[in-house]
Each structure stands twice: as C-alpha cells, then as structure tokens.
Design a protein around this motif. Structure first.
Motif, short mmCIF file in Angstrom:
data_model
loop_
_atom_site.label_atom_id
_atom_site.label_comp_id
_atom_site.label_asym_id
_atom_site.label_seq_id
_atom_site.Cartn_x
_atom_site.Cartn_y
_atom_site.Cartn_z
N VAL A 187 0.87 -1.19 0.00
CA VAL A 187 0.00 0.00 0.00
C VAL A 187 0.89 1.23 0.00
O VAL A 187 1.51 1.57 1.02
CB VAL A 187 -0.94 0.02 1.22
CG1 VAL A 187 -1.78 1.29 1.22
CG2 VAL A 187 -1.83 -1.20 1.23
N THR A 188 0.98 1.90 -1.14
CA THR A 188 1.87 3.05 -1.28
C THR A 188 1.14 4.31 -1.74
O THR A 188 1.76 5.36 -1.82
CB THR A 188 3.01 2.75 -2.26
OG1 THR A 188 2.46 2.41 -3.54
CG2 THR A 188 3.88 1.59 -1.75
N ARG A 189 -0.16 4.19 -2.05
CA ARG A 189 -0.90 5.36 -2.55
C ARG A 189 -2.24 5.48 -1.83
O ARG A 189 -2.87 4.48 -1.43
CB ARG A 189 -1.16 5.25 -4.05
CG ARG A 189 0.09 5.16 -4.91
CD ARG A 189 -0.21 5.57 -6.36
NE ARG A 189 -1.46 5.01 -6.83
CZ ARG A 189 -1.58 3.85 -7.48
NH1 ARG A 189 -0.51 3.09 -7.70
NH2 ARG A 189 -2.76 3.42 -7.91
N VAL A 190 -2.67 6.73 -1.67
CA VAL A 190 -3.93 7.00 -0.97
C VAL A 190 -5.12 6.41 -1.72
O VAL A 190 -6.05 5.89 -1.10
CB VAL A 190 -4.11 8.52 -0.77
CG1 VAL A 190 -5.47 8.83 -0.15
CG2 VAL A 190 -3.00 9.08 0.11
N ALA A 194 -8.05 4.09 -0.23
CA ALA A 194 -9.44 4.50 -0.36
C ALA A 194 -10.27 3.38 -0.98
O ALA A 194 -11.40 3.11 -0.55
CB ALA A 194 -9.54 5.78 -1.19
N ALA A 195 -9.73 2.73 -2.01
CA ALA A 195 -10.46 1.64 -2.65
C ALA A 195 -10.71 0.50 -1.66
O ALA A 195 -11.79 -0.09 -1.63
CB ALA A 195 -9.67 1.13 -3.86
N ARG A 196 -9.73 0.19 -0.84
CA ARG A 196 -9.91 -0.88 0.15
C ARG A 196 -10.95 -0.50 1.19
O ARG A 196 -11.67 -1.36 1.71
CB ARG A 196 -8.58 -1.16 0.86
CG ARG A 196 -7.53 -1.80 -0.02
CD ARG A 196 -6.47 -2.44 0.84
NE ARG A 196 -5.33 -2.91 0.06
CZ ARG A 196 -4.44 -3.77 0.54
NH1 ARG A 196 -4.55 -4.25 1.77
NH2 ARG A 196 -3.42 -4.14 -0.21
N SER A 197 -11.02 0.78 1.51
CA SER A 197 -11.94 1.24 2.56
C SER A 197 -13.37 1.41 2.08
O SER A 197 -14.30 1.47 2.89
CB SER A 197 -11.45 2.58 3.13
OG SER A 197 -11.64 3.63 2.19
N GLY A 198 -13.54 1.52 0.76
CA GLY A 198 -14.86 1.79 0.22
C GLY A 198 -15.25 3.25 0.32
O GLY A 198 -16.40 3.62 0.11
#
Length: 274
Positions: A187-190, A194-198
C-alpha cells in the motif's frame, strides 16, 4: 471495512524493540524498553503502555524517534505531556537514572479524550495539567511518586476511565485502516487505501485528519520510512528500496529519510552496521 485490529491480552511487561527508534541497538546497554497491554476496560482507546528505564548512565544518551501516527501521553521528571502526531523526528536525552511512562493511544483512540478533531494536536506537545486541569496534575504527581511501573500504569488507566470516554465506531474503522497501511508494504498510494476502505479519497482524508490527526498520505509515507530503516540496516540497495516502497526515485526516499531520521540513508547504513 473488513480489516480488524488484533489486541494483545498479555498482562506482563515484555521486553521489546520497535520501529520508530532510530538505531535502538546502539542503546541496548543504555536503557530498557518494555510495553504492557491495556486492560480490557481501556483497550478500545489505548494500544499499549510503554516504559523506558535507565540507571546510572556514565554519560548522556540521546535517542532519536521517528514517531508513529498516534497520540502519546508521556510522564517523566523532565516533562509530562500529550504529544500529537509529530511530522519530523525528535530526540530525548537520558541522563543519570530515570523512567518514562508512555501511553500510546490507538489511531483514533484519543479523540474521545479530546472532544474534537485530533488534528488540533498535530505537531504539538500539550501539558497534561493544561489539558485536564487539577486532575491531570494529580495524575502526574502520583505517577512520578510511584516506583512500580505496573502500579503507575494502573493509576493512568483509572484516570483515563474517569474521563468517561465514549466508544466511536469511526475510530475502529480508522484503526483498522492504519493497521492495513502498517502491515502491507504494497500500500503506497492514498487511492489504493481508499479503494480498500470503500470511501472516496476526500472522505478518507477527512476521516484521517479528524481521528488520526494527519492525512493518509503522511501515514503511508511514515510507515514506509519505518520499513526503510529496517531494510537499510540489512543492506538493501536504495534504488530497489525506493521502487518497492512507492517513492518516485532514490532521491525522493533520501530526502524523506534524512528529514525524519536526521541523516542520509548511506550514513545511517554505515552507523547501524558498524
């Protein structure tokens, strides 16, 4: 959010070394570091308590810290304060004999004790007595007078519970997201987080500023720096390391590393492998 944050259940002081301490191996004979898991009553807010002790140092010893994205409450004879997220590195010099008792809050865990966005504390140190008045001053006095670390931690837990914190579902979410960043070096980018968090990127940024005190980009970079210090000790090539950790190039990693650690990666590598 499917991620969960494991909690330790052990109740003894455990000797440990941890990321964020710059070259802790040089201080093995200077001080002892230990941590204690919180009791179940306070575990929703506190990640762990940490204790640094040192005795009869022949000469002062300076330890540099590259802080985690958390709030800490620290009590020692030199200071007794609450530290928000510290962007750069900072140092503490040990002299003679002493003890530091620290409370590391979970990401998002300090918000109920502040009653507002944790970003209010970012980059700041606030005296415990200033934040909590006479009750905070009394806590400091009692902790400093208590020679037993476990008893001092019990006093701290009792004080925190007396503030009647209310559970915050968003704090659970943000703690899980920070754990994802810490444990998954891919995980190196916001936008990935964000995609993982929904959530949208903007929503994620608001959540982090409110509960962690700083944005997700900084959190990602800080954990990648912690990873970098470990791998530089092992002799990994800087260009390869920069690519793996999401930096644009080796120069970018070098700038970030030097700003936080206080020396370039090449110097750090020589010192830690000496």
């Amino acid at each position: 959010m499917a991620a969960s944050v494991p909690r330790r259940s052990e109740s003894r002081l455990v000797e440990t070394r941890q990321r964020g301490w710059v070259n802790p191996y040089a201080g093995l004979n200077a001080f002892d570091f230990a941590h204690l898991a919180p009791s179940p009553d306070i575990a929703a807010y506190v990640d762990h308590f940490w204790v640094v002790t040192w005795t009869d140092l022949a000469e002062p010893y300076e330890q540099r810290i590259v802080a985690h994205p958390t709030v800490n409450m620290t009590i020692t004879h030199d200071f007794h304060r609450i530290a928000g997220v510290i962007r750069g590195g900072f140092s503490y010099t040990m002299r003679g004999s002493g003890r530091v008792l620290g409370t590391r809050f979970r990401p998002g865990g300090f918000r109920p004790f502040l009653g507002g966005p944790v970003s209010r504390l970012t980059g700041r140190f606030v005296e415990i007595g200033e934040m909590y008045g006479p009750a905070g001053t009394t806590l400091v006095e009692r902790v400093l007078a208590e020679p037993d670390a476990r008893a001092a931690i019990a006093l701290t837990e009792k004080f925190l519970l007396s503030l009647s914190p209310e559970p915050d579902p968003l704090a659970e979410e943000v703690a899980a997201l920070v754990a994802v960043v810490e444990n998954d070096v891919s995980v190196t980018r916001v936008d990935e987080l964000a995609a993982r968090s929904g959530r949208s990127v903007r929503s994620l940024q608001r959540l982090f500023r409110d509960h962690v005190g700083i944005g997700p980009k900084w959190v990602i970079r800080r954990f990648r720096l912690h990873e970098a210090t470990e791998r530089i000790r092992q002799g990994l090539d800087l260009a390869t390391l920069a690519a793996e950790l999401g930096y644009t190039d080796q120069a970018h990693l070098t700038r970030d590393f030097t700003a936080a650690v206080g020396m370039p990666p090449a110097t750090y590598a020589r010192l830690t492998r000496a």
